[in-house]
Design an enzyme around this catalytic site. Structure first.
Site, PDB file in Angstrom:
ATOM      1  N   HIS A 154       0.867  -1.186   0.000  1.00 50.11           N
ATOM      2  CA  HIS A 154       0.000   0.000   0.000  1.00 50.11           C
ATOM      3  C   HIS A 154       0.896   1.225   0.000  1.00 50.11           C
ATOM      4  O   HIS A 154       1.724   1.407   0.895  1.00 50.11           O
ATOM      5  CB  HIS A 154      -0.917   0.021   1.224  1.00 50.11           C
ATOM      6  CG  HIS A 154      -1.893   1.171   1.188  1.00 50.11           C
ATOM      7  ND1 HIS A 154      -3.174   1.045   0.690  1.00 50.11           N
ATOM      8  CD2 HIS A 154      -1.761   2.471   1.566  1.00 50.11           C
ATOM      9  CE1 HIS A 154      -3.787   2.204   0.762  1.00 50.11           C
ATOM     10  NE2 HIS A 154      -2.951   3.099   1.297  1.00 50.11           N
ATOM     11  N   CYS A 155       0.725   2.086  -0.991  1.00 48.75           N
ATOM     12  CA  CYS A 155       1.565   3.275  -1.133  1.00 48.75           C
ATOM     13  C   CYS A 155       0.746   4.520  -0.796  1.00 48.75           C
ATOM     14  O   CYS A 155      -0.209   4.845  -1.505  1.00 48.75           O
ATOM     15  CB  CYS A 155       2.107   3.378  -2.562  1.00 48.75           C
ATOM     16  SG  CYS A 155       3.134   4.843  -2.826  1.00 48.75           S
TER      17      CYS A 155
END
Length: 312
Positions: A154-155
């Site tokens: 998850h960025c």
């Protein structure tokens, strides 16, 4: 179920749904909603990303290029830099607004499980957090609150997970940001040399102190962005070529090395992995963030739904 057992289930699960079956289940959802994660931190990080890119574009255009006495130098570099900036921001939008491969919520029902026609003794895995049946290589994201197929990580900078459906756009985003950072640093170096020669009197429409501060901040931003995106781009390409994800690599380092476990899926060779992510044979479409964009479908969906439906 203990946390250790749960981690093992994630990496050792047997195939339950074919990719086509699980993709078909989410394809309907993709057509009926705009995917957007309502996370405060991610929204702020995405806004900062856009602000920094637009700031770099402002400094390059109005501080360096427009005051230049060389017409073609300004035109060529201005066109190249702005085109790369548009491609970078477009890739960012596609990464942020594309469903990364979310498994349908609440599909772990008795009726649905019976429709799968499982063989005797076949093992299935259910996510206790989103009540969905996990396909192989799917992982639960606590921020997206969904299980994501082939989740990489998850960025927060794109306010989304990087998964099966949007990894291509994330790779393009890191590539184009690295390219405009390199371009900005090169132009800054040339500008500094030029300004020193004329003693900062004719190199910019801004005062010398303002020009120096703007360019120093641009150089710091360029170095930071170039370091981060170049490393991330290399990591992503390496993972794709080895048919792995960052999530898998981290778990392998922490758990599988101790247990001497191996992946349960058949790895793809390097070019097969690249073709799987970017689609088809190598072509210019691989570096085009607009490829596959169906604007007519989005407009039809928005008018039919009378507004966007956001993912939570």
């Amino acid at each position: 179920m203990s946390s250790g057992h749960r981690l093992r289930d994630v990496e050792q699960q047997h195939p339950l749904l074919d990719r086509e079956e699980s993709a078909a289940g989410s394809a309907v959802g993709e057509a009926e909603r705009v995917w957007f994660i309502q996370d405060g931190c991610g929204i702020v990080c995405a806004f900062i990303t856009w602000f920094l890119v637009l700031y770099a574009d402002f400094v390059v255009t109005f501080v360096m290029l427009l005051p230049s006495k060389s017409f073609w130098y300004a035109v060529v570099n201005g066109v190249v830099f702005n085109c790369l900036a548009v491609l970078a921001l477009s890739s960012h939008l596609r990464t942020m607004l594309t469903d990364p491969g979310a498994v349908p919520k609440g599909n772990a029902t008795k009726k649905y499980m019976e429709s799968l026609k499982l063989k005797p003794g076949e093992v299935i895995y259910k996510c206790p957090k989103c009540c969905s049946i996990k396909p192989e290589r799917a992982h639960h994201c606590s921020i997206c609150k969904r299980c994501i197929r082939k989740m990489d990580h998850h960025c927060p900078w794109v306010n989304n997970c990087v998964g099966e459906n949007n990894q291509r756009f994330f790779v393009l985003f890191t590539m184009y940001i690295a390219m405009i950072s390199t371009h900005a640093l090169t132009l800054s170096g040339y500008q500094f040399v030029t300004c020193v020669k004329v003693q900062w009197s004719e190199c910019s429409d801004f005062s010398p102190p303002v020009t120096v501060m703007l360019m120093i901040f641009l150089c710091l931003e360029g170095l930071l962005f170039l370091s981060f995106t170049a490393i991330m781009f290399g990591t992503q390409v390496h993972s794709i070529c080895n048919d792995e994800t960052v999530h898998f690599i981290c778990n392998k380092m922490e758990i599988e090395r101790l247990k001497n476990e191996k992946p349960t899926w058949e790895r793809q060779v390097r070019w097969e992995g690249m073709r799987s992510v970017f689609g088809g044979q190598p072509s210019l479409l691989w570096i085009n963030p607009f490829a596959g964009l169906r604007l007519r479908r989005l407009l039809t969906t928005s008018s039919r739904k009378a507004g966007a439906e956001f993912s939570v």
